[in-house]
Design an enzyme around this catalytic site. Structure first.
Site, PDB file in Angstrom:
ATOM      1  N   GLU A  65       3.279   6.505   5.998  1.00  0.00           N
ATOM      2  CA  GLU A  65       1.819   6.299   6.607  1.00  0.00           C
ATOM      3  C   GLU A  65       1.871   5.712   7.737  1.00  0.00           C
ATOM      4  O   GLU A  65       1.368   4.479   8.092  1.00  0.00           O
ATOM      5  CB  GLU A  65       0.878   6.161   5.421  1.00  0.00           C
ATOM      6  CG  GLU A  65       0.504   6.512   5.037  1.00  0.00           C
ATOM      7  CD  GLU A  65      -0.638   6.228   4.132  1.00  0.00           C
ATOM      8  OE1 GLU A  65      -1.475   7.310   3.723  1.00  0.00           O
ATOM      9  OE2 GLU A  65      -0.802   5.330   3.154  1.00  0.00           O
TER      10      GLU A  65
HETATM   11  C1  TNX Z   1      -2.241   6.800   0.221  1.00  0.00           C
HETATM   12  S1  TNX Z   1       0.448   8.155  -1.170  1.00  0.00           S
HETATM   13  C2  TNX Z   1      -1.169   6.427   0.255  1.00  0.00           C
HETATM   14  C3  TNX Z   1      -0.930   4.443  -0.454  1.00  0.00           C
HETATM   15  C4  TNX Z   1      -2.959   4.676  -0.393  1.00  0.00           C
HETATM   16  C5  TNX Z   1      -3.309   5.971  -1.764  1.00  0.00           C
HETATM   17  C6  TNX Z   1      -4.681   6.053  -1.884  1.00  0.00           C
HETATM   18  C7  TNX Z   1       1.222   6.718  -0.605  1.00  0.00           C
HETATM   19  C8  TNX Z   1       2.332   7.124  -0.468  1.00  0.00           C
HETATM   20  N1  TNX Z   1       0.165   6.185   0.679  1.00  0.00           N
HETATM   21  O1  TNX Z   1      -1.120   3.573   0.584  1.00  0.00           O
HETATM   22  O2  TNX Z   1      -2.834   3.720  -1.909  1.00  0.00           O
HETATM   23  O3  TNX Z   1      -3.470   6.986  -0.392  1.00  0.00           O
HETATM   24  O4  TNX Z   1      -4.774   7.359  -2.678  1.00  0.00           O
END
Ligand code: TNX
Length: 478
Positions: free
Chosen positions: A294
């Site tokens: 992300e």
């Molecule tokens: C996605 S999973 C994210 C996390 C969040 C999560 C909440 C991932 C690699 N990144 O930063 O905590 O969703 O469900």
């Protein structure tokens, strides 16, 4: 008459044959093991004490009834984690090619003893796992958990033969691992948590205690410092990591994707080198997780360059990099593991040499609700009841990726909305037992109908041991 042992075991072993008779733990029952294996034998003795009420002595040989733990080079057929367990009237033998195999066999032995008894039904078990990576992730960045809590989590993983604990040690909301030479990271970045809840961090001594405790239970700790995104806690702690030299405020919200480290800021390379070096030096396992997810405010070319730098730094210390599936944007070494979580096509664009840790969010994200109307948990990946957590095949998710390219499975517990350790456990259990069998037992040997009563049995035992479980899987009246 005791229940068929096949109705009490999770994960289900490769082969279980009942025999006539049973073994009874008595006041003089001992554990026999060669001196080299006494440390493992003592841990098994302590676990047996919790189940049968008295602690067997660990000895080199015994004339009376005993449990014998044997590591035998000649049993390479059992693999690095397999074991054979034979329980008869006066002797229980567990043989394996490695101590890890012995440990796994001892987990089966503990589950074979019916609650409130000190008896093991006579049985012959031959066993070994489907995948080598069977893990859980705890996000200690959004909310912090103490060393004692992490130790308890490790004990509960080990119960189900899980062997990886991934700790998400940094994010926008907190920095949790001491890095020599960078005290502000923990002093500032470790001071808070999501929602303004109390922060916390692990000193090097704390960290050593965690990895040692895990290692003794054959759990490999995988440390993650998330980069280049999810880095507000670092940017808020060290002004020099920001392009304008001004530190942003600490962040206690739940948004993602707004922060980024930058390689055009001169201090960043030294920061990256020191952070990776500290993780590599303080962690005995072969893996360093660099996050990589992300990074919505990092330009594509800058992101690729960043991941390549991280991969080179990890390799310099002789470790294997692990990263969330977004890292497939960069050229990857064959030793780098890709952790799938959201988009099958993003993960599957990895080179044909890449191997995967499977954490599909709709099956393994235990920060999701068990049922749609629950108090605890989030909704974005859908509710995950026990059947959903159980009934999937890790090889059926990524197009073109076969069994050999799957290292295994892992269930992340993100903690933006998880404020207490009790809530963390309630979200995790018993769903983690489902994940454990997905990772251990051959696909063709698994059905939900056979699993459901075994899940109820292990959940009752967890509840009896004071683990705050989500209990709807236990049939009422049982
Ligand atoms: C996605 S999973 C994210 C996390 C969040 C999560 C909440 C991932 C690699 N990144 O930063 O905590 O969703 O469900």
């Amino acid at each position: 008459m005791d229940a068929d042992p096949r109705t009490t075991l999770v994960p289900l072993p490769r082969s279980v044959e009942s025999r006539e008779g049973s073994f009874e733990f008595g006041p003089s029952t001992a554990i026999v093991a060669a001196a080299a294996h006494h440390d493992v034998a003592e841990l098994v003795a302590a676990d047996l004490e919790a189940v049968v009420g008295r602690r067997p002595a660990v000895v080199l040989s015994a004339a009376g009834a005993h449990v014998e733990l044997i590591v035998h080079d000649g049993r390479a057929d059992l693999g690095s984690e397999g074991y054979e367990l034979l329980a008869g009237d006066d002797r229980i033998g567990i043989v394996a090619a490695t101590e890890h195999g012995l440990w796994n066999g001892s987990r089966t032995l503990l589950q074979l003893i019916p609650p409130d008894t000190a008896r093991v039904p006579a049985v012959h078990v031959v066993d070994g796992p489907r995948f080598e990576w069977r893990g859980a992730m705890l996000d200690v960045a959004r909310h912090f958990f103490t060393v004692a809590e992490v130790r308890r989590f490790i004990d509960l993983l080990a119960r189900f033969k899980l062997d990886r604990l991934h700790l998400h040690l940094s994010d926008d909301q907190g920095w949790r691992l001491e890095i020599p030479g960078w005290p502000a990271l923990t002093q500032v970045g470790g001071s808070t948590a999501t929602g303004g809840d109390p922060g916390g961090w692990y000193s090097i001594a704390d960290w050593n205690e965690i990895v040692r405790y895990a290692e003794q239970r054959f759990v490999t700790v995988v440390p993650e410092i998330d980069m280049p995104g999810h880095t507000n806690a670092a940017l808020a702690s060290v002004a020099g990591l920001n392009p304008d030299g001004v530190a942003p405020p600490l962040y206690t919200g739940t948004e993602v994707g707004f922060s980024s480290l930058r390689l055009d800021v001169p201090l960043t390379r030294r920061f990256v080198a020191d952070v990776i070096a500290a993780m590599a030096a303080s962690t005995p396992g072969p893996y360093v997780h660099i996050g990589g997810d992300e990074a919505h405010s990092t330009e594509h070319a800058a992101y690729v360059e960043f991941v390549e730098l991280l991969q080179a730094e990890v390799a310099r210390h002789g470790k294997h990099m692990v990263g969330w599936e977004e890292i497939t944007a960069a050229p990857l070494l064959a030793t780098t593991l890709v952790q799938h979580w959201l988009k099958a096509d993003t993960a599957a664009r990895a080179p044909a040499t890449s191997r995967f840790v499977m954490s599909p969010s709709a099956r393994t994200y235990f920060d999701m609700k068990h049922a749609p109307d629950d108090r605890l948990g989030r909704r974005w990946a859908g509710a995950i009841d026990a059947a959903t957590a159980y009934d999937w095949d890790p090889t059926a998710i990524l197009p073109g990726v076969d069994e050999a390219r799957i290292a295994g499975v892992e269930a992340p517990l993100w903690t933006e909305k998880v404020r207490t350790f009790d809530d963390a456990l309630t979200l995790t259990f018993p769903r983690l037992a489902c994940l454990a069998e997905v990772g251990w037992t051959a696909q063709a040997a698994r059905t939900w109908d056979h699993f459901a009563p075994r899940l109820a049995a292990v959940t009752r035992r967890l509840v009896a041991d004071g683990v705050p479980c989500y209990e709807s899987v236990v049939p009422s009246g049982s």
